[in-house]
Design a protein around this motif. Sequence first.
Motif, PDB file in Angstrom:
ATOM      1  N   VAL A  10      -6.943  -7.394  -3.473  1.00 28.71           N
ATOM      2  CA  VAL A  10      -5.647  -6.726  -3.596  1.00 28.71           C
ATOM      3  C   VAL A  10      -4.959  -6.759  -2.241  1.00 28.71           C
ATOM      4  CG1 VAL A  10      -4.507  -4.537  -4.112  1.00 28.71           C
ATOM      5  CG2 VAL A  10      -6.521  -5.206  -5.404  1.00 28.71           C
ATOM      6  N   SER A  12      -3.072  -5.365   0.742  1.00 28.70           N
ATOM      7  CA  SER A  12      -2.936  -4.010   1.266  1.00 28.70           C
ATOM      8  C   SER A  12      -1.840  -3.988   2.312  1.00 28.70           C
ATOM      9  CB  SER A  12      -4.265  -3.566   1.878  1.00 28.70           C
ATOM     10  OG  SER A  12      -4.094  -2.344   2.548  1.00 28.70           O
ATOM     11  N   ARG A  42      -4.034  -2.328 -13.777  1.00 28.17           N
ATOM     12  CA  ARG A  42      -3.773  -1.689 -12.486  1.00 28.17           C
ATOM     13  C   ARG A  42      -3.860  -2.695 -11.347  1.00 28.17           C
ATOM     14  NH1 ARG A  42      -6.210   0.357  -8.194  1.00 28.17           N
ATOM     15  NH2 ARG A  42      -8.279  -0.268  -8.869  1.00 28.17           N
ATOM     16  N   GLN A  46      -0.624  -4.278  -8.896  1.00 25.16           N
ATOM     17  CA  GLN A  46      -0.610  -4.198  -7.437  1.00 25.16           C
ATOM     18  C   GLN A  46      -0.481  -5.579  -6.803  1.00 25.16           C
ATOM     19  OE1 GLN A  46      -4.194  -2.195  -6.264  1.00 25.16           O
ATOM     20  NE2 GLN A  46      -3.386  -0.167  -6.736  1.00 25.16           N
TER      21      GLN A  46
END
Length: 67
Positions: A10, A12, A42, A46
């Motif tokens: 993911v 960040s 989810r 992201q």
Amino acid sequence: MRFFKITACVPSQTRIRTQRELQNTYFTKLVPYDNWFREQQRIQKQGGKIIKVELATGKPGANTGLA
């Protein structure tokens, strides 16, 4: 109880020096079989990518080295 052991990446934004720089975060977690679709949505919302999915059984955390 059935679990999926997922490995995902993911992006960040916690360690951004400039606006164009993203830091990728890799993680592995156990997700209950019933919550798999919600977790998948989810991660994708992201902007993440699911790298590997394995079927795991037993207690939560038992197959990932957690006590």
